[in-house]
Design a protein around this motif. Structure first.
Motif, short mmCIF file in Angstrom:
data_model
loop_
_atom_site.label_atom_id
_atom_site.label_comp_id
_atom_site.label_asym_id
_atom_site.label_seq_id
_atom_site.Cartn_x
_atom_site.Cartn_y
_atom_site.Cartn_z
N ILE A 70 0.94 -1.09 -0.07
CA ILE A 70 -0.07 -0.07 -0.07
C ILE A 70 0.97 1.14 0.05
N PRO A 71 0.80 2.08 -0.77
CA PRO A 71 1.72 3.32 -1.22
C PRO A 71 2.01 4.10 0.42
N ARG A 72 1.11 4.36 1.12
CA ARG A 72 1.57 5.15 2.26
C ARG A 72 0.92 4.56 3.47
N GLY A 73 1.70 4.54 4.62
CA GLY A 73 1.26 3.97 5.85
C GLY A 73 -0.06 4.61 6.42
N TRP A 74 -0.43 5.92 5.99
CA TRP A 74 -1.85 6.20 6.46
C TRP A 74 -2.54 5.56 5.84
N GLN A 75 -2.58 5.32 4.49
CA GLN A 75 -3.38 4.71 3.73
C GLN A 75 -3.77 3.32 3.90
N ALA A 76 -2.78 2.44 4.45
CA ALA A 76 -2.95 1.24 5.09
C ALA A 76 -3.88 1.22 6.42
N PHE A 77 -3.32 2.22 7.19
CA PHE A 77 -4.12 2.41 8.30
C PHE A 77 -5.66 2.45 7.99
N LEU A 78 -5.92 3.67 7.15
CA LEU A 78 -7.46 3.86 6.93
C LEU A 78 -8.19 2.41 6.26
N LEU A 79 -7.53 1.90 5.31
CA LEU A 79 -7.77 0.59 4.67
C LEU A 79 -8.16 -0.38 5.68
N TYR A 80 -7.20 -0.83 6.54
CA TYR A 80 -7.23 -1.71 7.53
C TYR A 80 -8.43 -1.48 8.60
N LEU A 81 -8.27 -0.35 8.79
CA LEU A 81 -9.54 0.25 9.89
C LEU A 81 -10.66 -0.01 9.27
N GLY A 82 -11.00 0.31 8.23
CA GLY A 82 -12.35 0.14 7.43
C GLY A 82 -12.63 -1.24 7.35
N LEU A 83 -11.65 -2.05 7.02
CA LEU A 83 -12.06 -3.60 6.88
C LEU A 83 -12.26 -4.15 8.41
N ASN A 84 -11.63 -3.67 9.45
CA ASN A 84 -11.98 -4.07 10.93
C ASN A 84 -13.26 -3.70 11.23
N ILE A 85 -13.73 -2.38 11.00
CA ILE A 85 -14.92 -1.79 11.27
C ILE A 85 -16.13 -2.72 10.71
N ILE A 86 -16.05 -3.08 9.21
CA ILE A 86 -16.75 -3.77 8.70
C ILE A 86 -16.86 -5.35 9.20
N ALA A 87 -15.48 -5.77 9.50
CA ALA A 87 -15.59 -6.95 9.98
C ALA A 87 -16.28 -7.20 11.40
#
Length: 96
Positions: A70-87
């Motif tokens: 994932i290009p930047r750390g904050w983008q990875a954080f937001l993506l994985y945080l969104g996945l966690n919220i959904i899960a």
């Protein structure tokens, strides 16, 4: 003419490591809970917890690996945080 990529992968590997380590593991736990809840209804009740438990590394290791692409750390954080919220929303919604 100079070739240019759309986005370069940034070297902020510390943030990507922590995102993959903690949020990836958290997501793997939520997926494990979903697999266990599904398994209790569809397969043997003794096998379902084992299936959920042994699915954690199969989910977590690829997520930990993918975090570095994932290009930047904050983008990875937001993506994985969104996945966690959904899960976790699914886990709490499907609980009895």
């Amino acid at each position: 003419m100079k070739m240019r990529s759309a986005q370069k992968i940034q070297p902020d590997w510390w943030s990507k490591t922590f995102v993959g380590l903690f949020l990836g593991l958290s997501f793997a736990f939520a997926c494990s809970a979903l697999i266990t809840m599904w398994g209790i209804e569809h397969i043997d009740r003794g096998v379902a917890p084992q299936l959920g438990m042994w699915s954690i590394p199969w989910i977590w290791c690829p997520l930990f690996f993918i975090a570095y692409f994932i290009p930047r750390g904050w983008q990875a954080f937001l993506l994985y945080l969104g996945l966690n919220i959904i899960a976790y929303s699914l886990v709490f919604w499907l609980r009895r």
